[in-house]
Design a protein around this motif. Structure first.
Motif, PDB file in Angstrom:
ATOM      1  N   LEU A  32      37.134  51.187  46.507  1.00 43.66           N
ATOM      2  CA  LEU A  32      37.340  51.253  47.828  1.00 43.66           C
ATOM      3  C   LEU A  32      37.431  52.631  48.682  1.00 43.66           C
ATOM      4  O   LEU A  32      36.969  52.567  49.763  1.00 43.66           O
ATOM      5  N   ALA A  33      37.811  53.481  47.801  1.00 48.66           N
ATOM      6  CA  ALA A  33      37.985  54.775  48.261  1.00 48.66           C
ATOM      7  C   ALA A  33      36.638  55.373  48.897  1.00 48.66           C
ATOM      8  O   ALA A  33      36.333  55.864  49.908  1.00 48.66           O
ATOM      9  N   GLY A  34      35.680  54.922  48.104  1.00 44.49           N
ATOM     10  CA  GLY A  34      34.304  55.222  48.430  1.00 44.49           C
ATOM     11  C   GLY A  34      33.821  54.677  49.551  1.00 44.49           C
ATOM     12  O   GLY A  34      33.039  55.171  50.295  1.00 44.49           O
ATOM     13  N   LEU A  35      34.224  53.746  49.917  1.00 48.83           N
ATOM     14  CA  LEU A  35      34.014  52.950  51.127  1.00 48.83           C
ATOM     15  C   LEU A  35      34.808  53.144  52.221  1.00 48.83           C
ATOM     16  O   LEU A  35      34.656  52.500  53.447  1.00 48.83           O
ATOM     17  N   GLY A  36      35.967  54.060  52.168  1.00 48.37           N
ATOM     18  CA  GLY A  36      36.806  54.191  53.035  1.00 48.37           C
ATOM     19  C   GLY A  36      37.759  53.125  53.272  1.00 48.37           C
ATOM     20  O   GLY A  36      38.433  52.834  54.485  1.00 48.37           O
ATOM     21  N   LEU A  37      37.937  52.379  52.168  1.00 52.42           N
ATOM     22  CA  LEU A  37      38.639  51.186  52.336  1.00 52.42           C
ATOM     23  C   LEU A  37      39.869  50.867  51.633  1.00 52.42           C
ATOM     24  O   LEU A  37      40.750  49.901  51.469  1.00 52.42           O
ATOM     25  N   ALA A  38      40.267  52.085  50.998  1.00 48.18           N
ATOM     26  CA  ALA A  38      41.553  52.106  50.128  1.00 48.18           C
ATOM     27  C   ALA A  38      42.843  51.859  50.916  1.00 48.18           C
ATOM     28  O   ALA A  38      43.840  51.449  50.467  1.00 48.18           O
ATOM     29  N   TRP A  39      42.627  52.082  52.149  1.00 48.68           N
ATOM     30  CA  TRP A  39      44.027  52.178  53.199  1.00 48.68           C
ATOM     31  C   TRP A  39      43.550  51.079  54.328  1.00 48.68           C
ATOM     32  O   TRP A  39      42.718  51.450  54.770  1.00 48.68           O
ATOM     33  N   MET A  40      44.781  50.495  54.847  1.00 50.93           N
ATOM     34  CA  MET A  40      44.196  49.695  55.729  1.00 50.93           C
ATOM     35  C   MET A  40      45.783  49.968  56.852  1.00 50.93           C
ATOM     36  O   MET A  40      46.737  49.819  56.333  1.00 50.93           O
ATOM     37  N   PRO A  41      45.368  49.530  58.087  1.00 49.84           N
ATOM     38  CA  PRO A  41      46.568  49.627  58.907  1.00 49.84           C
ATOM     39  C   PRO A  41      47.767  48.362  58.637  1.00 49.84           C
ATOM     40  O   PRO A  41      47.282  47.271  58.079  1.00 49.84           O
ATOM     41  N   THR A  93      40.829  40.808  64.129  1.00 50.68           N
ATOM     42  CA  THR A  93      40.411  42.319  64.768  1.00 50.68           C
ATOM     43  C   THR A  93      40.646  43.217  63.432  1.00 50.68           C
ATOM     44  O   THR A  93      39.868  44.449  63.374  1.00 50.68           O
ATOM     45  N   LEU A  94      41.588  43.177  62.349  1.00 50.79           N
ATOM     46  CA  LEU A  94      41.877  44.000  61.311  1.00 50.79           C
ATOM     47  C   LEU A  94      40.245  44.001  60.317  1.00 50.79           C
ATOM     48  O   LEU A  94      39.842  44.768  60.028  1.00 50.79           O
ATOM     49  N   TYR A  95      39.910  42.473  60.215  1.00 55.82           N
ATOM     50  CA  TYR A  95      38.620  42.474  59.333  1.00 55.82           C
ATOM     51  C   TYR A  95      37.796  43.347  60.196  1.00 55.82           C
ATOM     52  O   TYR A  95      36.539  43.892  59.351  1.00 55.82           O
ATOM     53  N   ALA A  96      37.443  43.202  61.186  1.00 55.91           N
ATOM     54  CA  ALA A  96      36.338  43.945  62.072  1.00 55.91           C
ATOM     55  C   ALA A  96      36.654  45.260  61.719  1.00 55.91           C
ATOM     56  O   ALA A  96      35.585  45.989  61.549  1.00 55.91           O
ATOM     57  N   MET A  97      37.719  45.903  61.720  1.00 51.90           N
ATOM     58  CA  MET A  97      37.995  47.263  61.487  1.00 51.90           C
ATOM     59  C   MET A  97      37.561  47.589  60.048  1.00 51.90           C
ATOM     60  O   MET A  97      36.801  48.540  59.570  1.00 51.90           O
ATOM     61  N   VAL A  98      37.844  46.803  59.156  1.00 50.18           N
ATOM     62  CA  VAL A  98      37.773  47.014  57.496  1.00 50.18           C
ATOM     63  C   VAL A  98      36.358  46.722  57.387  1.00 50.18           C
ATOM     64  O   VAL A  98      35.826  47.536  56.511  1.00 50.18           O
ATOM     65  N   TYR A 104      47.340  40.578  53.881  1.00 49.43           N
ATOM     66  CA  TYR A 104      47.533  40.960  52.461  1.00 49.43           C
ATOM     67  C   TYR A 104      46.471  41.663  51.835  1.00 49.43           C
ATOM     68  O   TYR A 104      45.246  41.157  51.859  1.00 49.43           O
ATOM     69  N   ARG A 105      46.647  42.351  50.782  1.00 53.00           N
ATOM     70  CA  ARG A 105      45.772  43.025  50.062  1.00 53.00           C
ATOM     71  C   ARG A 105      44.541  42.317  49.535  1.00 53.00           C
ATOM     72  O   ARG A 105      43.496  42.285  49.504  1.00 53.00           O
ATOM     73  N   GLY A 106      45.284  41.112  49.040  1.00 51.80           N
ATOM     74  CA  GLY A 106      44.192  40.346  48.339  1.00 51.80           C
ATOM     75  C   GLY A 106      43.120  39.538  49.246  1.00 51.80           C
ATOM     76  O   GLY A 106      42.035  39.392  48.886  1.00 51.80           O
ATOM     77  N   TYR A 107      43.449  39.484  50.676  1.00 52.88           N
ATOM     78  CA  TYR A 107      42.453  39.224  51.641  1.00 52.88           C
ATOM     79  C   TYR A 107      41.376  39.984  51.533  1.00 52.88           C
ATOM     80  O   TYR A 107      40.221  39.696  51.642  1.00 52.88           O
ATOM     81  N   VAL A 108      41.546  41.366  51.931  1.00 52.22           N
ATOM     82  CA  VAL A 108      40.552  42.467  52.078  1.00 52.22           C
ATOM     83  C   VAL A 108      39.807  42.415  50.522  1.00 52.22           C
ATOM     84  O   VAL A 108      38.594  42.423  50.618  1.00 52.22           O
ATOM     85  N   CYS A 109      40.459  42.332  49.740  1.00 52.99           N
ATOM     86  CA  CYS A 109      39.651  42.474  48.202  1.00 52.99           C
ATOM     87  C   CYS A 109      38.823  41.301  48.272  1.00 52.99           C
ATOM     88  O   CYS A 109      37.555  41.256  47.743  1.00 52.99           O
ATOM     89  N   ALA A 110      39.178  40.145  48.515  1.00 50.43           N
ATOM     90  CA  ALA A 110      38.221  38.680  48.548  1.00 50.43           C
ATOM     91  C   ALA A 110      37.007  39.069  49.452  1.00 50.43           C
ATOM     92  O   ALA A 110      35.754  38.806  49.184  1.00 50.43           O
ATOM     93  N   ILE A 111      37.058  39.719  50.700  1.00 50.71           N
ATOM     94  CA  ILE A 111      36.135  40.040  51.571  1.00 50.71           C
ATOM     95  C   ILE A 111      35.194  41.063  51.000  1.00 50.71           C
ATOM     96  O   ILE A 111      33.937  40.916  50.930  1.00 50.71           O
ATOM     97  N   VAL A 112      35.843  41.926  50.324  1.00 51.00           N
ATOM     98  CA  VAL A 112      34.784  42.880  49.521  1.00 51.00           C
ATOM     99  C   VAL A 112      34.202  42.421  48.511  1.00 51.00           C
ATOM    100  O   VAL A 112      33.029  42.690  48.271  1.00 51.00           O
ATOM    101  N   GLY A 113      34.801  41.667  47.698  1.00 55.57           N
ATOM    102  CA  GLY A 113      34.150  40.840  46.696  1.00 55.57           C
ATOM    103  C   GLY A 113      33.118  40.098  47.117  1.00 55.57           C
ATOM    104  O   GLY A 113      32.284  39.762  46.397  1.00 55.57           O
ATOM    105  N   SER A 114      33.163  39.252  48.312  1.00 58.71           N
ATOM    106  CA  SER A 114      32.062  38.611  48.611  1.00 58.71           C
ATOM    107  C   SER A 114      30.956  39.405  49.235  1.00 58.71           C
ATOM    108  O   SER A 114      29.760  38.986  48.974  1.00 58.71           O
ATOM    109  N   ILE A 115      31.251  40.569  49.841  1.00 52.61           N
ATOM    110  CA  ILE A 115      30.277  41.144  50.385  1.00 52.61           C
ATOM    111  C   ILE A 115      29.569  42.061  49.141  1.00 52.61           C
ATOM    112  O   ILE A 115      28.241  42.015  49.402  1.00 52.61           O
TER     113      ILE A 115
END
Lengths: 236, 428
Positions: free
Chosen positions: B68-77, B219-224, B250-261
């Motif tokens: 995630l850090a490589g994609l700039g996604l390791a941290w989110m607001p 809104t947050l998913y658009a940013m992430v 929650y972090r799991g939501y973003v992980c699921a999105i990244v997993g799908s991508i």
């Protein structure tokens, strides 16, 4: 609701075209737009909606739809309030607390659907009993979570709850279109305090002036014996 | 005055087991995610080796903090202008914090593969008591933030402090009480989770999630995800309770999105009960001191409160939307009251989302109000609001009972029958 009123005003224009009258000559009675003084001419919203999208001739410049959009910016917050009374029985030998009665009088302004309002209050009161008597997310010195399952983090059930006695006062909010106020969190605000106050009152003969949540049997027993779990509560 | 009693439209399907919850969503080709979590409350991550998990025949992807850090996604607001780690990179800051995300053909393989990931931790000292978190020698939890040398998040004050102090100084009676509002958890019956489906052909993302704030999530998913909002659809189906716990992302939501991508297939992640209790937002955890200044006949003249709040590892209070109403503002609307809150956060406990900060202060006021009357040995009538000089423009109040049948007097035998054995003594 505000936008529903806008839709109803659009329906008035269409109804006027259907009845070949001026919109100002119509009145809203019994769920229909009818000519003033002649309710038999009334058109229901269903009839108006059908006509609006059919071949009804509308006046020049009038669009035949019943859509409306509104943006609502509340002029002020609303202020629900209430008064709660709790009666508990405490077993001094085991420290177990049982809630015998709970009277909750809430004022959430105009109640649109009393069934839902009472359901919200019931849920919040049960939640309050849980917080007051059973629930804490505790950690040990190493940061290990001690409440990670329902074995440790207890949920209140119907067994722990009395038959709630609810009352209402209705003070319509002056800043809301129909005077309604929120009620979702009211019961969780008042109930833990009422339960704790009741337990402390029950323990007054033991010289108890204060007890911290959760009032589990172990905590209550220690408070009764003058040795609460935590004594160092002051904020630095 | 109230309107009609009506049954809810949704109850029929809920009662008959025909609800449509996030876990009921099944899409063709859907994969399942599982999260590897830290056993330590505070530890440095020395290394993460996911090669054995990646070699598992049913695993389709393993995502780590480094990925995630490589994609700039390791941290989110967060909702409170703080940031939270999606997957830990430098260190873990609460027990059960997310460290890696495995995507596999079925949920069981995903869980099995978690055990194949080798993480080396270097345990660090913890701080779990908010009152110790501000000590000079307390371990600094959020040292990832530029210039951060302590665990203090913010100070907040409302009301007229000077006038309040003056009233206290000359009051006939003052009472004070230190109390603890323990940390509690919304514990909805349905845990959190999400199904994320990124369509590579249309570039659209669809997320099913039991969220109380789908627009904020979009809104947050658009940013992430780097997608415009009109290409994201957040579907909040039937929800099995939220109580504030399903407001945040929650972090799991973003992980699921990244997993799908990454995999090009839908990914479902649903947490179990322990994950819900250990890693999703909690409520309260306030150390409070309430004081009342009053006259000898029980009229309250001033109220002063001081609160120290533990916000956990990441500050995620829902406070921006509630700020005018919550966090003591309602309580301290009068100039004769003042409230001070200090949030000492970032103790080694799960991220904090006090679900209803506005409620805490009013509870405290109620606890305090009991004291002056008791001290005098009898209950005094509270001062009528009409005599306090405020104008009440609202219409008069009507009153009635709601409950159709009053409580039956219980028989003596029913009263003594235990409902449930007492819970075991809890370690603190």
């Amino acid at each position: 609701m505000i936008v529903a009123r806008k839709v109803r005003e659009r329906a008035r224009i269409v109804a006027a075209a259907m009845l070949e009258a001026s919109p100002d000559d119509l009145e809203w009675t019994g769920g229909t737009w009818s000519v003033v003084g002649d309710p038999a001419t009334g058109k229901t919203m269903a009839e108006i909606a059908l006509a609006a999208h059919s071949d009804l001739e509308l006046p020049e410049g009038v669009e035949g739809h019943l859509d409306a959009v509104t943006v609502y910016n509340p002029p002020n917050l609303t202020y629900p309030f209430g008064a709660y009374i709790c009666v508990v029985d405490v077993d001094p030998g085991t420290g177990q607390v049982k809630v015998r009665r709970f009277v909750a009088v809430d004022d959430c302004g105009v109640r649109i659907n009393p069934t839902i309002v009472e359901g919200q209050i019931h849920g919040g009161l049960a939640d309050g009993i849980g917080m007051a008597l059973m629930q804490v997310m505790a950690f040990d010195e190493d940061g290990n979570h001690l409440g990670a399952s329902f074995m440790d983090y207890l949920l209140p059930t119907a067994m722990e709850c009395p038959s709630w006695e609810l009352g209402e006062t209705v003070t319509p909010s002056p800043t809301h279109p129909i005077g309604a106020k929120g009620v979702g969190e009211s019961a969780t605000v008042g109930s833990p305090a009422a339960v704790v106050n009741a337990v402390v009152d029950a323990l007054a003969p033991y010289g108890v002036r204060h007890a911290d949540m959760p009032l589990t049997p172990a905590n209550v027993w220690r408070v009764i014996n003058g040795d609460p779990f935590r004594t160092d509560l002051a904020i630095p | 005055m109230s309107h009609g009693r009506m049954h809810r439209k949704e109850d029929a399907r809920f009662i008959r087991g025909r609800g449509n919850y996030t876990d009921d969503v099944h899409l063709p080709g859907m994969l399942y995610g599982a999260i590897l979590r830290s056993p330590y409350a505070h530890a440095r991550i020395v290394s993460v080796d996911a090669s054995a998990a990646e070699a598992h025949p049913k695993v389709r992807a393993v995502i780590t903090g480094q990925t995630l850090a490589g994609l700039g996604l390791a941290w989110m607001p967060t909702l409170s202008r703080d940031t939270q780690a999606v997957l830990a990179t430098d260190k873990v800051r609460f027990q059960d914090q997310e460290v890696a995300f495995v995507v596999a053909e079925d949920a069981y393989s995903a869980r099995d593969a978690l055990e194949l990931i080798d993480v080396e931790y270097e345990p660090l000292d913890t701080v779990i008591d908010a009152r110790r978190a501000l000590d000079q020698d307390a371990p600094v939890i959020r040292d990832n933030l530029e210039g951060r040398t302590d665990n203090h998040v913010f100070d907040w004050e409302a009301g007229d402090g000077e006038r309040t102090d003056a009233l206290f100084a000359r009051a006939e009676v003052t009472v004070a009480q230190d109390m603890l509002y323990p940390r509690v958890h919304p514990a909805p019956l349905e845990t959190c989770g999400a199904v994320a489906d990124f369509d590579k052909v249309t570039g659209k993302l669809t997320v099913w999630c039991p969220t109380q704030a789908p627009h904020a999530h979009r809104t947050l998913y658009a940013m992430v995800a780097g997608l415009p909002e009109h290409k994201i659809r957040v579907i909040s189906p039937d929800i099995g309770g939220g109580f504030g716990g399903k407001v945040g992302i929650y972090r799991g939501y973003v992980c699921a999105i990244v997993g799908s991508i990454v995999t090009g297939r839908p990914v479902k992640w649903m947490e179990d009960r322990s994950e819900n209790l250990m890693s999703t937002s909690f409520a309260r955890d306030f150390h409070m001191r309430g004081e009342i200044a009053a006259t000898r006949d029980g009229r309250i003249q001033a109220i002063r409160v001081k609160v120290l709040a533990d916000h956990g590892a990441f500050n995620g209070t829902a406070q921006p939307t509630k700020f005018p109403a919550g966090f003591f503002h309602v309580f301290s609307g009068s100039p004769r009251r003042s409230a001070r809150a200090r949030a000492s956060t970032w103790t080694s406990s799960a991220s904090a989302w006090p679900t209803a900060p506005s409620c805490g202060c009013t509870r405290r006021a109620r606890r305090c109000c009991g004291s002056p009357a008791r001290r005098r040995g009898r209950v005094t009538r509270p001062r009528s609001p009409r005599s306090s000089g405020r104008s009440w423009a609202s219409p008069p109040t009507t009153w009635r009972w709601c409950t159709a049948t009053p409580t039956r007097r219980r028989s003596a035998s029913a009263r003594t029958a235990p409902a449930r054995p007492p819970s075991p003594a809890r370690r603190r």
